[in-house]
Each structure stands twice: as structure tokens, then as C-alpha cells.
Write a protein that holds these residues in place. Structure first.
Motif, short mmCIF file in Angstrom:
data_model
loop_
_atom_site.label_atom_id
_atom_site.label_comp_id
_atom_site.label_asym_id
_atom_site.label_seq_id
_atom_site.Cartn_x
_atom_site.Cartn_y
_atom_site.Cartn_z
N GLU A 113 0.83 -1.21 0.00
CA GLU A 113 0.00 0.00 0.00
C GLU A 113 0.86 1.26 0.00
OE1 GLU A 113 -3.73 0.49 -0.01
OE2 GLU A 113 -2.99 -1.21 -1.17
N LEU A 114 2.00 1.24 0.66
CA LEU A 114 2.91 2.40 0.62
C LEU A 114 3.41 2.64 -0.80
CD1 LEU A 114 5.17 2.26 3.80
CD2 LEU A 114 3.87 4.22 2.98
N THR A 117 0.16 3.89 -2.83
CA THR A 117 -0.46 5.18 -2.49
C THR A 117 0.55 6.29 -2.21
OG1 THR A 117 -0.55 4.68 -0.12
CG2 THR A 117 -2.44 4.01 -1.46
N SER A 119 1.54 7.26 0.53
CA SER A 119 1.10 7.97 1.72
C SER A 119 0.99 6.98 2.87
CB SER A 119 -0.27 8.62 1.46
OG SER A 119 -0.90 8.97 2.67
N ALA A 120 1.66 7.29 3.98
CA ALA A 120 1.63 6.39 5.13
C ALA A 120 0.22 6.25 5.68
CB ALA A 120 2.59 6.89 6.21
N ARG A 121 -0.51 7.35 5.73
CA ARG A 121 -1.88 7.31 6.27
C ARG A 121 -2.78 6.44 5.39
NH1 ARG A 121 -4.37 12.46 8.93
NH2 ARG A 121 -2.61 11.88 10.21
N ALA A 122 -2.73 6.64 4.08
CA ALA A 122 -3.55 5.84 3.16
C ALA A 122 -3.10 4.38 3.18
CB ALA A 122 -3.46 6.41 1.75
N TRP A 124 -1.81 2.79 5.71
CA TRP A 124 -2.29 2.17 6.94
C TRP A 124 -3.77 1.83 6.83
CZ3 TRP A 124 -0.70 -0.75 10.47
CH2 TRP A 124 -1.46 -0.98 11.62
N ARG A 125 -4.57 2.73 6.24
CA ARG A 125 -6.00 2.43 6.04
C ARG A 125 -6.18 1.20 5.16
NH1 ARG A 125 -6.62 8.10 5.67
NH2 ARG A 125 -6.55 7.96 3.41
N THR A 127 -4.02 -1.24 4.82
CA THR A 127 -3.55 -2.39 5.60
C THR A 127 -4.64 -2.85 6.57
OG1 THR A 127 -1.27 -1.63 5.43
CG2 THR A 127 -1.77 -3.21 7.17
#
Length: 159
Positions: A113-114, A117, A119-122, A124-125, A127
Motif C-alpha cells: 500500500e505504501l 499510495t 502515503s503512510a496514512r492511506a 495504513w487504512r 492495511t
């Protein structure tokens, strides 16, 4: 079938159920195979019990993929995230027995996902969504295997 034989079948079913929750062994296959061996040993009407249990188990396997797929699509998670999580989960299982599977899956999904995206926030969502889908599939698979086991218990009790 003797009591000892039925207890052995029950033990294999129990190991299979544990294999669903802690994916060390092919749990669903063990449950279905144990019931199949029981039906072979008992014969006759036991094949009807096996057919009913196997039908429930197979339906659970099919349903889990539809539910997980729908959940992942709704969250916008591609199949590659699950694939990377799965591969790192398998590697993690051998590095850190049992819990490494879960750690590896989360790390793999996060990495995928990193990359996707940026973006760490995106990431994590994504994940968290992937992990929820994995837990849902385990729940559906376990529920179907438990229903199959209940069908076997009823059949074994009648015998």
C-alpha cells in the motif's frame, strides 16, 4: 465405527479447526477429509452426512471469497496488496513460527500500500482494510467448518 475411531476422527477435525484459526495446516481440508474417512469406514447412510457436511464447507469456501472481494473492492484495495501480504505472511511464518504469519501479512500489506499510495496514512487504512477482510474470511471458513463438524456430530451420535 468404534469409539476409538470416532475419537480419532474428532481429534483430526479439532486439529483442522485449529488450522483454520492458526493457518499452520490446511484446516478446512482436514475437517472435510476426516469426515470423508469416517463416512468411508461407516458406509451407507454416513455418505449422506458427509455430503451434507462437505456441501456446507464448500459453500463457506465460496462465500468467503465473495465477501472478502466485495470488502476489498469497497475499500479500493487491489489484489496485489493481498498477494504481497500473503507472501510475506508465509515467509514470516517460517521466521517467527505462527505469529509471524500475521506480522508478515500486515508488513507485506503495508509495503504494498505504501508503494501504491505513496502515503503512510492511506497505506495504513489499506492495511487495516486488508486485515479486516482476512479476519472475515477466517471467520466465514471457521463457521462453515464448525457447521460441517456439527453435522458430523449429529451423524456420529445417531450411529
Amino acid at each position: 465405527m468404534s469409539l476409538g475411531g470416532e475419537l480419532l476422527i474428532g481429534a483430526v477435525i479439532l486439529v483442522g479447526l485449529l488450522g483454520i484459526v492458526f493457518p499452520v495446516l490446511p484446516g478446512t481440508i482436514l475437517v472435510a477429509a476426516a469426515i470423508g474417512v469416517w463416512a468411508f469406514a461407516v458406509g451407507g447412510w454416513a455418505w449422506g452426512i458427509f455430503a451434507a457436511a462437505a456441501t456446507v464447507i464448500v459453500l463457506g469456501e465460496v462465500i468467503k471469497y465473495f465477501v472478502a472481494g466485495r470488502s476489498l473492492k469497497a475499500a479500493g484495495i487491489p489484489n496485489t496488496t493481498i498477494a504481497v501480504g500473503g507472501v510475506l505472511g508465509i515467509i514470516g511464518f517460517f521466521v517467527i513460527p505462527v505469529i509471524g504469519l500475521f506480522i508478515g501479512f500486515v508488513v507485506g500489506a503495508m509495503i504494498a500500500e505504501l508503494i501504491r499510495t505513496r502515503s503512510a496514512r492511506a497505506a495504513w487504512r489499506g492495511t487495516v482494510s486488508s486485515s479486516k477482510a482476512a479476519v472475515i474470511t477466517i471467520g466465514i471458513e471457521l463457521f462453515a467448518a464448525l457447521l460441517g463438524t456439527a453435522i458430523w456430530l449429529v451423524g456420529a451420535g445417531v450411529w
